[in-house]
Design an enzyme around this catalytic site. Structure first.
Site, PDB file in Angstrom:
ATOM      1  N   ASP A  18      53.889  47.605  25.582  1.00  0.00           N
ATOM      2  CA  ASP A  18      52.738  48.183  24.897  1.00  0.00           C
ATOM      3  C   ASP A  18      51.480  47.423  25.301  1.00  0.00           C
ATOM      4  OD1 ASP A  18      50.855  49.227  23.150  1.00  0.00           O
ATOM      5  OD2 ASP A  18      52.240  49.285  21.455  1.00  0.00           O
ATOM      6  N   HIS A  75      53.132  52.058  24.577  1.00  0.00           N
ATOM      7  CA  HIS A  75      52.559  52.379  23.272  1.00  0.00           C
ATOM      8  C   HIS A  75      53.086  53.691  22.694  1.00  0.00           C
ATOM      9  CE1 HIS A  75      49.582  51.548  20.200  1.00  0.00           C
ATOM     10  NE2 HIS A  75      49.031  52.737  20.330  1.00  0.00           N
ATOM     11  N   SER A 117      50.154  52.479  15.249  1.00  0.00           N
ATOM     12  CA  SER A 117      49.033  51.800  15.874  1.00  0.00           C
ATOM     13  C   SER A 117      48.051  51.357  14.783  1.00  0.00           C
ATOM     14  CB  SER A 117      48.377  52.714  16.911  1.00  0.00           C
ATOM     15  OG  SER A 117      47.538  51.978  17.763  1.00  0.00           O
TER      16      SER A 117
END
Length: 949
Positions: free
Chosen positions: A887, A922, A802
């Site tokens: 995501d 995610h 991320s």
């Protein structure tokens, strides 16, 4: 240490056979001619193959060079003497004794090949002709190519596939070759230099640009030498299928002009998730990654089984008391998801549920997940009377949750759902009225508050009130947050007396409160929002306890009477202290725990109240034994108690739950996660060191390794980093990580600026116009680790996800020579295009973390480090980039575009893989077994690139 089989990925087990008959003769003749014509190049090729870790070819080339030396010695000696007794059979000696290869032999051989090619192969499904233009490549020799022979092309794989199956009796039945004339004793052939595998017990790392490789350095004592190459291994196919070709995304130029700068994006078309072309491209990348990593299949299976062996698959959590019930979760072997359960308490003084008490299953994730490739439970809350359960579920991975309400008395789920729900909290309290201080049960237990997110911006912005028995269409909108920087959520104070509505941006908060027994009442404001002022609240005995940063970035604790909570009435309880971050308070009837962070490590400090009022005194700290660890509150639902539960773990200590006696100060271990499979904690060690950043700042680094595998300067090194949002990197135990530690890796965790490891000032020093500190800190940590002997500088792997993926992209651009491999999960790499698109989820709220590129100062600074915009023609490390189609935090197209662009620029031959989970979000796969397979995939990639296997 376990190793993957060198050839099982390219040939099924049933195809393994011995070379014999005409095929063996052809191979011997071909090899002798190649050796005689290319002896110098073959010597270099042997070293190259050894460095590349190509054991099969390297060992074969040893035999070829020895054969060449013997043959040349024979030709230089006198005529043959009378035949001595036949020596023991040796492939190297037989090849060296072959007669000279002539053009006539080559013509005859081609005729035989034509005949063989017309015979169908019983392994035609896997055996394929080599793309090489010469016989050197048919034995994986990287020597310079001579002129290409006339087709048909020769392929050992094809020849072996056409051979009859070897039965085990063939050796004894095969006629011995005619005796060759014996030559006088020849000078001993030169012995090739020891290979890296012979010295270190593993394939050598590929040299990085500008680096040399020393094959003679002292091997680490912990690494086991490799087994000798055997004739049986030589009979396996050394020719894997030709490497797959990576997909090349088409270019469709898009230009954005801002602040006098032209931003060029050739792959913006990948944003169209529903376009067949986009799906096809992502699937093509997945297929390419599968092909490239196919030889690692056995290693992945070994890793998966290893990691699974360290997990107690059927287990139960520590039960906690809430009202009249004990709540816990359990897992069962072969089931992907946890099962949430409860048992009724027999009396109020019970300290644990009775073993024979009936179990009520609240939620079975496995049943709820049926028919879904992804499943996750989000928010949950149970009404004060214990009857009603509100919970949310996500079945795509996009983190858009659907609200459900379940009657726990009957087990029935009520009709009607609500989409895009975030927080949930029941109103109501047993027998208490905040004004009259008298019993007033009413019907508040049937009122639910829940928040809803904006469909486009994906921020929680509305709070609704729902009454059981009514249709959701009639739910009442209680509050709406119109500032696009802010998200809201609702919860309840630990004493159960108030509902708290908190709305917050990255730098500002505002709290509103409502008596839980008056759900239709009006929320009361604690303190109006002010930019850069953050605070949070909890309640005890008519006082609000408020954690605030109004006097400094490390926060302080104040209190105010419930009827007058404004700033002008705040009284200090704990002052602001430089270097000591007050992260939270856990408030109870008779005491509170100050959750602080000092020198980068969490501290739990006990304060007890002197009386009914807010006055309190600090009593003692809970002590922790290790130099690097994680500790924090566990589940504590009972407000009036003298017991406090906290969680503790470290890089070498499994996750543990303790109960702390407030009076005696004694901690009792309630449960430590069992790690089966022979785990011995004493074999591992952790350390805490500091690296010096370019500006002189000391950056903490936490390290873990297996003590008997430690070989200073020689261990493969893995470094993890994040460094954003003020998130303090937790030092947790991982059973899966043992598969790396047991193979000799040293693992390090860099507590770089931008995170919250040293408080909010540490965060401030790595965001906005200081973001580049995050990247230079990380580089400094890696350099310090290798210079200090924690790892081999030629074998460094890094990982981040991320915002940590942004870190990976930035440091790979800044110092590609420093790393051997990069593992980047759901990386935020397209900084400019994302932050210039206010329609995307999270963009506007994140102006306070990265800056607003619509302002020229921030635009230029962000452009200076945006990974996608700073890719260049250079040699990059091996990269595995992973994303998920659904995501919602970092859209899949960011890593997809990044990889597509990098493919057109990189000047190296290192792997660049994009893997997209087409059914997740995610966090990747949702099931625990599926997630373990993803970890095994990552670890196999790292181990291969670090030359551990």
């Amino acid at each position: 240490m376990p190793k993957s089989e060198p050839h099982t990925a390219t040939a099924p087990p049933s195809t393994s056979k011995r070379i014999r008959g005409d095929a063996l003769k052809r191979l011997r003749k071909s090899a002798i001619r190649v050796v005689r014509e290319n002896s110098d190049r073959l010597a270099q090729a042997l070293l190259d193959q050894t460095i590349e870790g190509n054991v099969s070819s390297g060992k074969l080339l040893v035999s070829l060079i020895q054969a060449a030396a013997s043959a040349q010695s024979s030709r230089s000696q006198k005529p043959p003497q009378p035949e001595p007794p036949k020596p023991q059979r040796s492939l190297a000696r037989e090849w060296a004794a072959e007669p000279e290869w002539t053009p006539e032999d080559e013509a005859l051989e081609r005729e035989k090949e034509k005949a063989a090619a017309s015979t169908p192969s019983h392994n035609s499904g896997w055996a394929r002709e080599s793309d090489s233009d010469n016989e050197n490549e048919s034995i994986d020799c990287p020597a310079e190519k001579p002129a290409a022979p006339t087709p048909p092309k020769r392929s050992l794989a094809t020849e072996w596939a056409n051979e009859p199956e070897w039965t085990g009796e063939d050796d004894s039945n095969e006629a011995a070759p005619p005796p060759e004339p014996a030559a006088p004793p020849a000078p001993a052939p030169s012995v090739p230099p020891r290979s890296y595998r012979e010295v270190f017990g593993s394939p050598a790392p590929r040299p990085l640009p500008g680096r040399t490789f020393d094959a003679t350095r002292t091997p680490p004592p912990a690494l086991k030498p490799a087994a000798l190459y055997t004739e049986e291994e030589m009979t396996q196919n050394p020719n894997p299928a030709p490497p797959a070709t990576p997909p090349i995304a088409r270019i469709d130029r898009k230009e954005t002009v801002l602040h006098g700068t032209v931003l060029t994006d050739n792959y913006a078309w990948l944003r169209d998730k529903d376009a067949p072309e986009v799906r096809q491209y992502l699937e093509a990348e997945n297929a390419y990654a599968d092909a490239v990593t196919a030889p690692l299949a056995r290693l992945r299976a070994d890793l998966y089984n290893e990691m699974l062996s360290h997990i107690k698959q059927t287990d139960i959590s520590v039960p906690f008391r809430d009202g009249d019930w004990w709540y816990y979760s359990r897992t069962e072997e072969n089931l992907q998801y946890a099962i949430a359960c409860r048992k009724r308490a027999s009396d109020k003084n019970e300290t644990a549920p009775a073993p024979d008490a009936p179990e009520n299953v609240i939620l079975d994730g496995n049943k709820l997940a049926e028919g879904h490739s992804f499943f996750a439970i989000g928010a949950t809350d149970i009404s004060e009377d214990g009857r009603w359960l509100a919970y949310t579920t996500d079945t795509t991975g996009f983190r858009q949750y659907t609200l459900h309400i379940k009657d726990l008395d009957t087990g029935a789920t009520l009709p009607g759902t609500v989409d895009r729900v975030g927080s949930v909290v029941w109103a109501g309290i047993h027998g208490w009225d905040p004004e009259r201080q008298s019993p007033n049960p009413g019907t508040a237990n049937e009122t639910l508050f829940y928040s809803v997110e904006d469909e486009e911006q994906k921020r929680q912005y509305q709070l609704y009130r729902h009454q059981l028995g009514s249709d959701h269409a009639s739910d009442v909108l209680v509050y709406q947050e119109d500032d696009e920087r802010f998200n809201l959520g609702a919860g309840r104070t630990r004493d159960g007396k108030y509902i708290v509505l908190e709305t917050a941006s990255h730098i500002t908060t505002e709290c509103h409160v409502l008596p839980a027994n008056r759900p239709t009442g009006k929320f009361q404001l604690i303190a109006a929002r002010q930019d850069d002022h953050e605070y949070s609240v909890d309640h005890r005995n008519g006082y609000w306890f408020i954690r605030t940063n109004d006097k400094g970035r490390y926060f302080r604790l104040v209190c105010a009477r419930a009827e007058a909570p404004g700033r002008e009435n705040w009284t200090e309880v704990i002052p602001h202290r430089d270097g000591i971050m007050l992260e939270d308070i856990d408030l109870f009837a008779n005491f509170f725990i100050a959750c602080e962070r000092q020198d980068g490590l969490p501290q739990l400090r006990l304060w007890t109240f002197c009386a009914f009022g807010p006055e309190a005194a600090r009593i003692r700290d809970i002590a922790f034994p290790e130099p690097a660890y994680s500790a924090g509150p566990h589940t504590n639902r009972i407000f009036d108690t003298m017991q406090y539960r906290y969680a503790y773990q470290s890089l070498v200590t499994p996750s543990s739950v303790y109960e702390y006696d407030i009076i005696t100060g004694r901690s009792t271990l309630l449960k430590q996660v069992e790690v089966p499979g022979g785990f011995d904690r004493s074999l591992y060690a952790s350390e805490r060191i500091h690296a010096t950043a370019p500006d002189g700042v000391q950056v903490p680094v936490s390290i873990v390794y297996r003590k008997d595998k430690r070989a200073p300067g020689n261990n493969p090194l893995y470094v993890y980093g994040y460094g954003s949002y003020g998130y303090a990197l937790p030092l947790t135990f991982s059973a899966s990580r043992l598969s790396l530690l047991d193979r000799g890796l040293v693992l390090a965790y860099a507590h770089i600026r931008g995170g919250g490891d040293l408080g909010e000032p540490w965060h401030d020093a790595g965001k906005m116009l200081l973001k580049r500190n995050t990247f230079t800190d990380f580089i400094a940590c890696v350099e310090h680790l290798t210079k200090s002997g924690y790892g081999d500088p030629t074998r460094v792997a890094i990982e981040g996800g991320s915002a940590g993926g942004l870190l990976m992209g930035a440091v790979a651009n800044l110092r590609p020579d420093l790393f051997r491999a990069v593992l980047s999960h759901v990386p935020f790499v397209d900084v400019m295009n994302t932050m210039l698109d206010a329609s995307l989820p999270l963009t506007v709220p994140e102006y306070e973390e990265w800056g607003d590129p619509n302002q020229e100062t921030y635009f230029k600074y962000m452009l200076s480090y945006s990974p996608y915009d700073n890719l260049k023609a250079a040699s990059y490390p091996a990269m595995l980039v992973k994303t998920s189609l659904f995501d919602s935090q970092v859209m899949y197209w960011e890593p997809a575009k990044y990889v597509a662009k990098l493919r057109t620029l990189k000047t190296d031959t290192n792997p660049l893989l994009l893997v997209t989970n087409m059914q997740a979000g995610h966090g990747g796969a949702s099931g625990r077994y599926d997630y373990l397979k993803e970890i095994a995939f990552d670890y196999a990639f790292l181990l291969k690139e670090l030359a551990v296997v």
